[in-house]
Design a protein around this motif. Structure first.
Motif, PDB file in Angstrom:
ATOM      1  N   ILE A 141      -0.836 -31.648 -32.449  1.00  0.00           N
ATOM      2  CA  ILE A 141      -2.170 -32.190 -32.724  1.00  0.00           C
ATOM      3  C   ILE A 141      -3.266 -31.302 -32.142  1.00  0.00           C
ATOM      4  O   ILE A 141      -3.059 -30.586 -31.169  1.00  0.00           O
ATOM      5  N   TYR A 220     -10.072 -34.790 -35.012  1.00  0.00           N
ATOM      6  CA  TYR A 220      -8.613 -34.866 -34.867  1.00  0.00           C
ATOM      7  C   TYR A 220      -7.951 -34.264 -36.095  1.00  0.00           C
ATOM      8  O   TYR A 220      -8.420 -34.445 -37.228  1.00  0.00           O
ATOM      9  N   LYS A 222      -3.683 -32.947 -37.438  1.00  0.00           N
ATOM     10  CA  LYS A 222      -2.258 -32.873 -37.102  1.00  0.00           C
ATOM     11  C   LYS A 222      -1.571 -31.825 -37.962  1.00  0.00           C
ATOM     12  O   LYS A 222      -1.935 -31.632 -39.134  1.00  0.00           O
TER      13      LYS A 222
END
Length: 224
Positions: A141, A220, A222
């Motif tokens: 991440i 964010y 991933k």
């Protein structure tokens, strides 16, 4: 530009942690969200880009005491603060250098950054996001707590007005306020939508802005 950023942060290194809470009106929520998004195994390897005194990394290590940290910053003076912060652990490595140009090796479970990447030009930001993606293991991440440009000039002007009013109420000395205003002249903020697009173009999935208050935002992504 990089030399100017280094000089500005060398100068404030000793007071940086103490002042940061006064300079970020949403400090608790901003860092609280960033830390909450760092979900990894207890002994994960975490890279902090533009780590400064290790404030963000320190909060992550409170959450995961057994992680292995690599802290990178242009300013060795700022990293001195991190060395003091982590003096009781041997699980922290320090790199003095420019992360936009550094030849990284190895892989990480998480890459984090706070209030640093906005100093890069927009093309350098995009290249960095590709580098971060490459450095992450599958399932890794990226959490970036940073500044954003307003969608319109009017929004940017409002952000600025609100921030100036907040720091003048914060208890900071006029000298500290003036220094902060001077440092922000080096900012090269990008819009929220551009940054989400760049992260997706780099290959990240589940990309989103998970928190925003004025021009402070937490991103964010991933690596699937």
């Amino acid at each position: 530009m990089h030399a100017s950023v280094k000089m500005q942060f060398d100068a404030i290194a000793n007071d940086y942690d103490r002042q940061r809470k006064q300079l970020i009106p949403c400090f608790d929520e901003f860092y609280g969200m960033a830390v909450s998004l760092v979900e990894c195994e207890p002994s994960s390897k975490v890279l902090d880009l533009g780590s400064g005194t290790g404030l963000f990394a320190g909060l992550v290590m409170q959450k995961y005491p057994d992680i292995h940290l690599t802290l990178m910053d242009l300013s060795d003076s700022m990293l001195d603060g991190a060395r003091a912060r982590f003096s009781r652990t041997d699980r922290v490595q320090y790199i003095v250098g420019d992360y936009s140009e550094y030849a990284f090796s190895g892989q990480y479970d998480a890459v984090i950054s706070s209030l640093s990447i906005h100093h890069l030009t927009h093309p350098d930001k995009q290249r960095l996001f590709h580098t971060v993606y490459r450095l992450l293991r599958s399932g890794g991440i990226f959490v970036n707590a940073d500044q954003v440009q307003g969608h319109t000039p009017a929004a940017d002007a409002y952000y600025r007005k609100q921030w100036l009013e907040a720091i003048h109420r914060s208890g900071l000395t006029q000298e500290a306020i003036d220094s902060s205003i001077e440092r922000r002249k080096l900012d090269i903020n990008a819009t929220l939508s551009d940054q989400i697009g760049w992260l997706e173009a780099a290959g990240f999935t589940d990309v989103d802005c998970m928190y925003k208050y004025l021009d402070f935002a937490v991103f964010y992504g991933k690596k699937a």
